[in-house]
Each structure stands twice: as structure tokens, then as C-alpha cells.
Design a protein around this motif. Structure first.
Motif, mmCIF file in Angstrom:
data_model
loop_
_atom_site.group_PDB
_atom_site.id
_atom_site.type_symbol
_atom_site.label_atom_id
_atom_site.label_comp_id
_atom_site.label_asym_id
_atom_site.label_seq_id
_atom_site.Cartn_x
_atom_site.Cartn_y
_atom_site.Cartn_z
ATOM 1 N N ALA A 39 0.833 -1.209 0.000
ATOM 2 C CA ALA A 39 0.000 0.000 0.000
ATOM 3 C C ALA A 39 0.861 1.249 0.000
ATOM 4 C CB ALA A 39 -0.937 -0.013 1.212
ATOM 5 N N LEU A 40 1.943 1.238 0.780
ATOM 6 C CA LEU A 40 2.828 2.399 0.832
ATOM 7 C C LEU A 40 3.530 2.618 -0.500
ATOM 8 C CD1 LEU A 40 4.227 4.691 2.319
ATOM 9 C CD2 LEU A 40 5.886 3.038 3.200
ATOM 10 N N GLN A 41 3.982 1.550 -1.137
ATOM 11 C CA GLN A 41 4.639 1.703 -2.441
ATOM 12 C C GLN A 41 3.677 2.296 -3.467
ATOM 13 O OE1 GLN A 41 6.289 -2.167 -3.454
ATOM 14 N NE2 GLN A 41 8.288 -1.534 -2.709
ATOM 15 N N LEU A 42 2.427 1.848 -3.448
ATOM 16 C CA LEU A 42 1.445 2.390 -4.381
ATOM 17 C C LEU A 42 1.161 3.855 -4.073
ATOM 18 C CD1 LEU A 42 -0.634 2.344 -6.592
ATOM 19 C CD2 LEU A 42 -2.210 1.127 -5.065
ATOM 20 N N ALA A 43 1.034 4.194 -2.798
ATOM 21 C CA ALA A 43 0.772 5.586 -2.425
ATOM 22 C C ALA A 43 1.940 6.484 -2.821
ATOM 23 C CB ALA A 43 0.502 5.688 -0.930
ATOM 24 N N CYS A 44 3.172 6.018 -2.589
ATOM 25 C CA CYS A 44 4.350 6.812 -2.974
ATOM 26 C C CYS A 44 4.440 6.968 -4.489
ATOM 27 C CB CYS A 44 5.631 6.160 -2.435
ATOM 28 S SG CYS A 44 5.840 6.316 -0.650
ATOM 29 N N LEU A 45 4.052 5.933 -5.225
ATOM 30 C CA LEU A 45 4.040 6.023 -6.683
ATOM 31 C C LEU A 45 3.039 7.087 -7.138
ATOM 32 C CD1 LEU A 45 4.733 5.071 -9.546
ATOM 33 C CD2 LEU A 45 3.038 3.240 -9.263
ATOM 34 N N LEU A 46 1.846 7.081 -6.557
ATOM 35 C CA LEU A 46 0.848 8.091 -6.922
ATOM 36 C C LEU A 46 1.322 9.484 -6.529
ATOM 37 C CD1 LEU A 46 -2.511 6.316 -6.002
ATOM 38 C CD2 LEU A 46 -1.468 6.584 -8.240
ATOM 39 N N GLN A 47 1.983 9.595 -5.377
ATOM 40 C CA GLN A 47 2.518 10.889 -4.966
ATOM 41 C C GLN A 47 3.534 11.394 -5.991
ATOM 42 O OE1 GLN A 47 5.166 10.961 -1.496
ATOM 43 N NE2 GLN A 47 3.997 12.674 -0.680
ATOM 44 N N PHE A 48 4.386 10.497 -6.452
ATOM 45 C CA PHE A 48 5.375 10.840 -7.482
ATOM 46 C C PHE A 48 4.683 11.294 -8.769
ATOM 47 C CE2 PHE A 48 7.404 9.089 -11.320
ATOM 48 C CZ PHE A 48 8.597 9.802 -11.332
ATOM 49 N N LEU A 49 3.691 10.552 -9.216
ATOM 50 C CA LEU A 49 3.010 10.873 -10.468
ATOM 51 C C LEU A 49 2.188 12.151 -10.353
ATOM 52 C CD1 LEU A 49 1.814 7.275 -11.441
ATOM 53 C CD2 LEU A 49 3.647 8.575 -12.533
ATOM 54 N N HIS A 50 1.607 12.384 -9.186
ATOM 55 C CA HIS A 50 0.733 13.547 -8.997
ATOM 56 C C HIS A 50 1.506 14.830 -8.725
ATOM 57 C CE1 HIS A 50 -3.087 11.034 -7.819
ATOM 58 N NE2 HIS A 50 -2.618 10.742 -9.017
ATOM 59 N N THR A 51 2.834 14.739 -8.554
ATOM 60 C CA THR A 51 3.647 15.945 -8.348
ATOM 61 C C THR A 51 4.023 16.509 -9.713
ATOM 62 O OG1 THR A 51 4.561 15.062 -6.286
ATOM 63 C CG2 THR A 51 5.739 16.883 -7.334
ATOM 64 N N PRO A 52 3.495 17.672 -10.087
ATOM 65 C CA PRO A 52 3.757 18.178 -11.441
ATOM 66 C C PRO A 52 5.188 18.660 -11.600
ATOM 67 C CG PRO A 52 2.518 19.790 -10.162
ATOM 68 C CD PRO A 52 2.634 18.570 -9.305
ATOM 69 N N PRO A 53 5.869 18.235 -12.669
ATOM 70 C CA PRO A 53 7.178 18.820 -12.999
ATOM 71 C C PRO A 53 6.974 19.930 -14.018
ATOM 72 C CG PRO A 53 6.852 16.774 -14.229
ATOM 73 C CD PRO A 53 5.568 17.062 -13.504
ATOM 74 N N PRO A 54 6.823 21.200 -13.584
ATOM 75 C CA PRO A 54 6.534 22.276 -14.544
ATOM 76 C C PRO A 54 7.496 22.251 -15.723
ATOM 77 C CG PRO A 54 6.529 23.094 -12.280
ATOM 78 C CD PRO A 54 7.051 21.694 -12.235
ATOM 79 N N PRO A 55 7.048 22.535 -16.956
ATOM 80 C CA PRO A 55 5.743 23.100 -17.272
ATOM 81 C C PRO A 55 4.642 22.071 -17.457
ATOM 82 C CG PRO A 55 7.030 22.915 -19.269
ATOM 83 C CD PRO A 55 7.913 22.425 -18.155
ATOM 84 N N TYR A 56 4.914 20.811 -17.149
ATOM 85 C CA TYR A 56 3.929 19.767 -17.375
ATOM 86 C C TYR A 56 2.927 19.677 -16.233
ATOM 87 C CZ TYR A 56 7.720 18.463 -20.492
ATOM 88 O OH TYR A 56 8.713 18.492 -21.430
ATOM 89 N N LYS A 57 1.798 19.107 -16.539
ATOM 90 C CA LYS A 57 0.799 18.822 -15.524
ATOM 91 C C LYS A 57 1.140 17.491 -14.859
ATOM 92 C CE LYS A 57 -2.929 21.264 -17.924
ATOM 93 N NZ LYS A 57 -4.283 21.146 -18.529
ATOM 94 N N PRO A 58 0.502 17.182 -13.735
ATOM 95 C CA PRO A 58 0.768 15.884 -13.102
ATOM 96 C C PRO A 58 0.251 14.737 -13.968
ATOM 97 C CG PRO A 58 -1.039 17.022 -11.994
ATOM 98 C CD PRO A 58 -0.441 18.006 -12.947
ATOM 99 N N TYR A 59 0.874 13.574 -13.796
ATOM 100 C CA TYR A 59 0.350 12.369 -14.433
ATOM 101 C C TYR A 59 -0.803 11.819 -13.594
ATOM 102 C CZ TYR A 59 4.408 11.902 -17.560
ATOM 103 O OH TYR A 59 5.355 12.082 -18.533
ATOM 104 N N LEU A 60 -1.819 11.316 -14.267
ATOM 105 C CA LEU A 60 -2.912 10.598 -13.615
ATOM 106 C C LEU A 60 -2.986 9.207 -14.232
ATOM 107 C CD1 LEU A 60 -5.663 13.393 -13.646
ATOM 108 C CD2 LEU A 60 -3.983 12.919 -11.864
ATOM 109 N N VAL A 61 -3.188 8.188 -13.391
ATOM 110 C CA VAL A 61 -3.251 6.810 -13.905
ATOM 111 C C VAL A 61 -4.598 6.542 -14.555
ATOM 112 C CG1 VAL A 61 -3.018 4.369 -13.313
ATOM 113 C CG2 VAL A 61 -1.642 6.085 -12.099
ATOM 114 N N CYS A 62 -5.686 6.908 -13.873
ATOM 115 C CA CYS A 62 -7.062 6.873 -14.394
ATOM 116 C C CYS A 62 -7.684 5.485 -14.472
ATOM 117 C CB CYS A 62 -7.161 7.551 -15.768
ATOM 118 S SG CYS A 62 -6.610 9.256 -15.762
ATOM 119 N N ASN A 63 -6.883 4.424 -14.536
ATOM 120 C CA ASN A 63 -7.486 3.086 -14.600
ATOM 121 C C ASN A 63 -6.802 2.141 -13.610
ATOM 122 O OD1 ASN A 63 -5.054 2.790 -15.991
ATOM 123 N ND2 ASN A 63 -5.902 1.287 -17.440
ATOM 124 N N ILE A 64 -6.609 2.622 -12.395
ATOM 125 C CA ILE A 64 -6.018 1.765 -11.360
ATOM 126 C C ILE A 64 -6.902 0.548 -11.150
ATOM 127 C CG2 ILE A 64 -5.573 1.629 -8.877
ATOM 128 C CD1 ILE A 64 -4.533 4.478 -9.004
#
Length: 778
Positions: A584-609
Motif C-alpha cells: 500500500a505504501l509503495q502504491l501511495a508513494c508512486l501516486l505521490q510521485f506521479l501527482h507531483t507536477p514537474p513544470p511546465p507539465y501537468k501531473p500524471y494521472l493513472v485513471c485506470n487503477i
């Protein structure tokens, strides 16, 4: 009570282990004493000694005794002893000393100066002898000399048949060097390379070795053509190559300037054209990290004037900042390099004259020249002007509008500190230049589709369908792993190497998910674009793409050898409580990584977990292998990625509030799906879409959804037992590592993730909560 594993050691033994606390074994001071290297037979240890003379730190004799006693008690806790990031205590001495084992199998200890805690550098970074460096550089011959950097020299070298670059700190250069300064610079560089983000970035030189004896040196896995400073005046360095180089530097600064909690942003502080190489593909590579600040380094103290940066690149506003470094220092230096690129002018510090007080002749600085020339050309016109060199104006890729914009951008970088653009604004302005859109296949940089053939990373190969059949034994049942949302996944072998093959299947009447024409083609294209992002390619919880197929069947190949899917593991009795919380922690950390936007880009969303979209490897590490519905980041912002009834997620994991978002995806959708997986982990329940019942109009029976079950069960148990409700499966409650309080917290967290959108937990909060639960098992 002291742990039985911690033995009492006499003071005489400590003197023996450390050669009577010799100067050679001295590592450095910590807040209340000193640290020494030592050996017990062939076993490396660290000895920490509290000293009595610690009054300046506010710790007197009785305080020292209390601190040592507290540390001994702390190490009676099994969770502390088992944590890999905490030192393992193996002995103590009643005369106020403690002995640690700091020599684990997979990492080597590198102790650095006062105020740093011990740091571990990767085992693949090897220590070279000075004789080795002399051998690989032909005794630092003139033929192998590449360039000077701020504090030394750089040479080509060979280790066997392998090309490397050797950087050597010198005791005397054009820059005044205080005693110990080079040692600190090298230590900082080694520490910077303990950061996996730094090690994996394609525009940062990869450290493979270092030398302390004879000469301070580091070795890089790098075979450059030449320095950027040498390329700047060259006639064969085209306009397109120059702007692409500027863009790569801007992207690198953007990457470094983004804080990565718990660390602050990195600041380079000594940007200089001579500190960058270009490789055979004209990719920019930074090789000097001597003055990096922040990040995983010690909080920066004010540096003396002699270390304010590189001559010709130092921000004139530095004196207003009390010598402290800030991100716009790098932006100013970027402006110097951009001016050099477009005017073919290179500031060469070795050619400068110094006065009697060792002050450099500032009239040769590029920013001063640019200001004067810009004002001269704009005098009377008031319009934008171009400082582009006349030979570049006849380049076939040059357009006058680009020259005006590039010049204007460089001049903005020279503005006063608070008027200077941020690096993400610099990136956006560069991306608007027509030369990038026309010649550089920009989709790989900013996610925008453009004409022409799309460039895929060299390590990703195109594979024929016949080869895929060969790898998977004709997609045999024995190699079948499971279904994903739009197809099937198989085990495979390329030679003796295990791989995973994911195959998109065309829609049939039996398909669970609708798939409009060309949808799968768009998804494989999106996945290929996604894997041009170095952050995605290097993340340990994302499957690494190594091949793709478009003929006969749409498919991709991953460098992955899974044990099974997470969905299968959810129901297994041998999947322990700690393994579940770690997952659960690995999945949460992965989502935290993806949801952190690296400007100028928007955050990544998985959408079909979906639990079936994750696998666990032999070490029980979680790996996501399906990227079919990713949005954000580098991916194109097109209507293809707007939600529709056929593409809003996976059955059983779709956020019920999705319809209120007008069909758009949002981070809370991933958090909701995470809550479903967390419920499955603690309750040993798996939603299996293949068993889902549909009515005559393809409406799904939602009564089997885990969020519905969890909500009803939570309310039922709460009505009987009050606020303290646990949904943990009874078989997990007898797990030796389970504590009832953890079950209550995990249940509460899962329910918060499935709450209404504006009451739902944020992914950062989820991570912090799970870290507390998982601490014992990590």
C-alpha cells in the motif's frame, strides 16, 4: 534493559579497534562528540564517543549520560534495529561510547565532514587508486586533456576498452581556494550522486568512481566530443543545435529547481559553458557539481566571495542576497550561455586579465557587452532587436522572429533579480520558437504532436509479431498471467532473459470494455511517448519498456519477471500484514510521485487503477505495467484523453463522483481507486471483473463493488462498537506483526480515500499515514 545483541565493550578494546583513536581514523565531530573508523578483525565499524567538553552545545555531563542511555533503550526496539536506514548498534562502552555496524552488503559507507550524518553511496561507485587514474589517462597526458573546470582539469581516459572522463581537483587554479575547499566540493559531489534522481538524469554525468589518494578525482561514464564553450564559436554548430542545447539546459535547470520533498531544490551556483559537454548525439551533459547547494546536501552556509560562482557568469545581484544562492542565480548564468549560443561568443576566463588586486577585467563579460549592444541597436527604434550572429542568420532553419525572441529572452535573464523570469517561464518561451517545432520533433519534449516520424528511445526496439509468438510459446496458456483492461498479459523469454508481453485485443461481443476504432492505436502511441520521460523510465515501481509491436498485433514488451498480479496476492494466506502495508505504501508513494507536477507539465494521472494492473516481483515490490489511460505529463492534451463511458476507468474502481467532473480526470480519482485496493489488502477481498454480472443493457451489478461492501460493513460495525472499527480480515489479526491500532488506522484511511471528493484524503496525507504503519516492516 539493553538488547542482548549489544555487547559491553571495554575502553581498552575501543582504543585497540581505532588504533588509540588515531587521527587517521578520525571521521568528524557530531553534535556531542567525535566519530572514528575502526575494525574488529576484518569487520568495519564506526565508534561514536561522547566527549565531556560539550557545554557550548548545551549538553553537560548528566545530559550526556541521559542521551547515551536513551540511545541504548531506543535500540531495544526491534523496529529500530531492523530498519535499513538506521544504524545497527553492536556494542557500547560505559565510558560513553557506542559501536555501530555501518558496512552492509549492498552499500559502502562514505563518511563526510562535520555536521553531515554518515552517507551511503551505491556499491557500483568504485574507489580508484591514483595509479589507476594515471594509467587510464596516460599519466594525464596533453593528448587526453579536455578542458579546465573551475577548480581543476578534465581528461579523457580508458578503463579497459571503456571510455571515461576523469575530473581532477587541483590545489591552485584561477580561483582562490581555501584549505579544505576542494575536499568539501568532492564530498558534496559524492553526496549528490546518492540521489537516484540525479544518477538517472540523462543530462547529468554518471559517476562511476572516485579517488582520495594522491589527488582528489572523480570518474564519469562519459565520452564527450568537447565542451560547450568550445562548440559555441564553431561554424558547424547549427542554429537548431544551439537552440536545442539551450532547451536541454533550461529543462535540466527546471528539473533541479523543483523541490523533491523532503529535500529542497538543487541550485548549481557555478554554471559555466566549460562545465558542460556535448556527446556524439549533441546531447548536453553537466559534469561539474562542485558548488551544488541544497537538495540532499547540508543546509548551505554563506559562501565567501571567492566562491560566488564562475567569472563572467556571477549574478551581479549576489551582494544584495548576502552571498546566499537562489534559483535566479542559475537563470542569470543561463542567460550568459544563451547569449553565447546565439552570438557565437564564448567567455574564456583564461584569456582575461587581472589587476594588481586580482580583480578580473569585467569589460569582457558577455552580459555587459549584450546590454551595450542591445541599447545601441534599439536606440531610436524602440522595437525588439536581434543579437544573433550574421552567419547564423543564413542558416536554413533560422527565422528572424526566433532571433528576436531568443535575444529578448536572454536579456530578460539579465534583469534585476526580482524581474528575472523563472526557469519554467524560460522553458515555455523557448518552446514557442519555430525552429523547435519544425526540426526537433518536439513531442518528446512537451507532449505536443507534430508532424514527421516520432523519435522513440534507442533502447526501445520494434519487435515483430513472429518474435512475440516465439518469446511466449505462441501465447500459450502456461505463459498467461492475466487480463488487463484492454487485453492480455503473458510471460516470455528473450534468450535467457525473462520478459512480460502485454497484448491489446480487438473488441469482441464478449469484451468487458468498449473500445472505439483506433483507441488501442492511440493507447500504444501514448505509452511510447510516456516512456521517453526519464522520470518514468527510471522509477522502480513502473515497468520498464524495452520493445513494441505494431504488425499483426499491438503489443509491448517489458523488462519484468513478475511472481503474480496484486489481485491474486490479495487473497493469498501467505501474503503477510507487513507485506500488505508495504505494498500500500509503495502504491501511495508512486501516486505521490506521479501527482507531483514537474513544470511546465501537468501531473500524471493513472485513471485506470486496478489490482490486476499491478504485479509483485520476487522481492514483493509493486510494479505497475499498464499505462493505457495515463493522462498529463508529456502526453498530448487532446480530446482522446477526455473521459467517455467507455474510458472512465475500470469496473469496481471508478469514482462515483466522476460524472460531476464533466468527464474530466482528476487526482482524487486515483485516490479513490487506491482506497479500493487498500480495502482489498486489509480485508483479503479482490474485486474480480471477470465475475461481474451485467444486465441486458450492459449495466454492471455494483452490489459486488468493494466500496459498497466496505461502506455497508463499516456502518454496521460502527453501530455496534462505536468509532473504533476495523475491516481487517480475522486471519490477519493473528499475524505476529499486526497491532489492533494499525488495523483501525488502515481502515479509517481506506474509508477517507473513498469519501466524497472534497472530503477525500490527499495522497500526501495517505503517504504519511502509511509510513507510520509500515515503519516496522521497511
Amino acid at each position: 534493559m539493553i538488547s542482548k545483541k549489544i555487547g559491553e565493550i571495554s575502553f581498552e578494546d575501543l582504543k585497540s579497534y581505532t588504533n588509540d583513536f588515531s587521527e587517521d581514523n578520525f571521521i568528524g565531530n557530531f553534535q556531542f562528540g567525535k566519530g572514528y573508523r575502526g575494525k574488529i578483525e576484518d569487520f568495519d565499524i564506526i565508534v561514536k564517543v561522547w566527549t565531556e567538553n560539550t557545554a557550548p552545545c548545551g549538553c553537560f555531563l548528566d545530559g550526556t549520560e541521559i542521551r547515551m542511555q536513551d540511545e541504548l533503550i531506543l535500540h531495544t526496539e526491534s523496529r529500530i534495529n531492523s530498519h535499513p536506514d538506521l544504524t545497527n548498534m553492536i556494542g557500547c562502552c560505559h565510558k560513553r561510547a557506542i559501536v555501530y555496524d555501518l558496512n552492509p552488503k549492498t552499500l559502502r559507507t562514505f563518511i563526510v565532514r562535520e555536521s553531515y550524518s554518515p552517507k551511503l553511496i551505491p556499491k557500483e561507485v568504485v574507489e580508484f587508486s591514483f595509479e589507476d587514474l594515471q594509467s587510464c589517462t596516460d599519466n594525464f597526458s596533453k593528448d587526453n586533456f579536455i578542458a579546465n573546470f573551475q577548480f581543476g582539469k578534465v581528461y579523457r581516459g580508458k578503463v579497459g576498452d571503456y571510455d571515461v572522463t576523469v575530473k581532477v581537483w587541483m590545489p591552485q587554479t584561477l580561483y582562490a581556494c581555501l584549505p579544505g575547499h576542494n575536499e568539501k566540493g568532492m564530498e558534496d559531489e559524492l553526496l549528490v550522486h546518492t540521489n537516484s534522481r540525479i544518477r538517472s538524469h540523462p543530462n547529468l554525468a554518471k559517476l562511476i568512481g572516485f579517488c582520495h589518494e594522491g589527488q582528489l578525482s572523480v570518474v564519469y561514464d562519459l565520452n564527450p566530443l568537447d565542451t560547450l564553450r568550445t562548440f559555441i564559436p564553431r561554424d558547424d554548430f547549427t542554429w537548431a543545435q544551439r537552440i536545442r542545447t539551450a532547451l536541454q539546459l533550461a529543462f535540466l535547470l527546471q528539473f533541479l529547481h523543483i523541490p523533491c520533498p523532503p529535500h529542497k531544490r538543487y541550485i548549481i551556483c557555478n554554471i559555466e559553458a566549460a562545465h558542460f559537454f556535448l556527446d556524439k548525439d549533441y546531447n548536453l551533459v553537466l559534469y561539474d557539481f562542485s558548488m551544488f547547494t541544497h537538495g540532499n546536501l547540508l543546509e548551505m552556509r554563506r559562501r565567501p566571495r571567492i566562491c560566488s560562482g564562475c567569472y563572467g557568469y556571477i549574478d551581479p545581484d549576489m551582494h544584495w542576497a548576502w552571498e546566499r544562492f537562489y534559483p535566479t542565480v542559475d537563470v542569470f548564468a543561463f542567460g550568459i550561455i544563451l547569449i553565447g549560443l546565439i552570438t557565437k561568443k564564448a567567455f574564456i576566463v583564461e584569456d582575461c586579465e587581472f589587476d594588481d588586486e586580482d580583480y578580473i577585467d569585467g569589460t569582457t563579460f558577455l552580459d555587459d557587452w549584450a546590454f551595450e549592444e542591445y541599447e545601441r541597436r534599439t536606440y531610436g527604434s524602440g522595437d525588439k532587436v536581434s543579437l544573433v550572429h550574421e552567419s547564423l542568420e543564413v542558416d536554413p532553419d533560422f527565422e528572424s522572429a526566433d532571433g528576436l525572441e531568443a535575444t529578448d529572452l536572454a536579456m530578460q535573464c539579465f534583469a534585476e533579480r526580482y524581474e528575472r523570469p523563472r526557469i519554467d517561464e524560460v522553458v515555455q518561451q523557448l518552446l514557442k520558437l519555430q525552429v523547435l517545432r519544425d526540426t526537433l520533433n518536439l513531442w518528446a519534449f512537451n507532449g505536443l504532436k507534430s508532424g514527421g516520424t516520432k523519435k522513440i528511445s534507442k533502447e526501445i526496439e520494434e519487435i515483430s509479431f513472429e518474435d512475440l509468438k516465439s518469446y511466449t510459446n505462441n501465447f500459450s496458456e502456461d505463459n498467461f498471467i492475466g487480463n488487463f483492461q484492454y487485453g492480455k498479459v503473458y510471460r516470455g523469454k528473450i534468450g535467457n532473459h525473462d520478459v512480460t508481453v502485454k497484448v491489446w485485443m480487438p473488441e469482441t461481443p464478449e469484451s468487458l470494455y468498449l473500445c472505439p476504432p483506433k483507441d488501442n492505436e492511440n493507447r500504444i502511441e501514448g505509452e511510447l511517448i510516456l516512456h521517453t520521460d526519464s522520470r518514468i523510465k527510471s522509477h522502480p515501481n513502473l515497468a520498464r519498456l524495452i520493445g513494441y509491436c505494431r504488425e499483426g498485433q499491438l503489443a509491448v514488451v517489458y523488462d519484468l519477471n513478475p511472481v503474480d498480479t496484486l489481485r491474486t496476492f490479495l487473497l493469498r494466506d501467505d501474503f503477510t500484514w507487513l507485506q500488505r502495508i508495504k505494498t500500500a505504501l509503495q502504491l501511495a508513494c508512486l501516486l505521490q510521485f506521479l501527482h507531483t507536477p514537474p513544470p511546465p507539465y501537468k501531473p500524471y494521472l493513472v485513471c485506470n487503477i486496478e489490482a490486476a494492473h499491478f504485479v509483485l516481483d520476487k522481492d514483493y515490490n509493486l510494479v505497475l505495467y499498464d499505462f493505457s489511460m495515463f493522462t498529463g505529463g508529456l502526453l498530448p492534451e487532446t480530446s482522446d484523453y477526455r473521459g467517455t463511458p467507455s474510458t472512465r476507468g475500470c469496473f469496481g474502481y471508478t469514482d462515483y463522483e466522476w460524472e460531476y467532473a464533466d468527464g474530466w480526470f482528476y487526482p482524487g480519482m486515483d485516490v479513490f481507486a487506491f482506497g479500493i485496493i487498500l480495502v482489498g489488502l486489509i480485508a483479503k477481498k479482490a474485486f474480480i471483473v471477470e465475475e461481474l454480472q451485467f444486465d441486458d443493457i450492459r449495466g454492471a451489478d455494483t452490489t459486488t463493488y468493494l466500496n459498497k461492501w466496505a461502506s455497508a460493513e463499516y456502518k454496521s460495525r460502527k453501530s455496534k462498537s462505536g468509532d473504533k472499527v476495523s475491516l481487517v480480515h480475522e486471519s490477519l489479526e493473528v499475524d505476529p506483526d499486526f497491532e489492533s491500532a494499525d488495523g483501525l488506522e488502515a481502515t479509517k484511511l481506506a474509508m477517507q480515500c473513498m469519501d466524497q471528493l472534497f472530503c477525500r484524503a490527499k495522497i500526501d496525507e495517505v503517504v504519511e499515514c502509511l509510513k507510520l504503519l509500515a515503519f516496522q516492516g521497511l
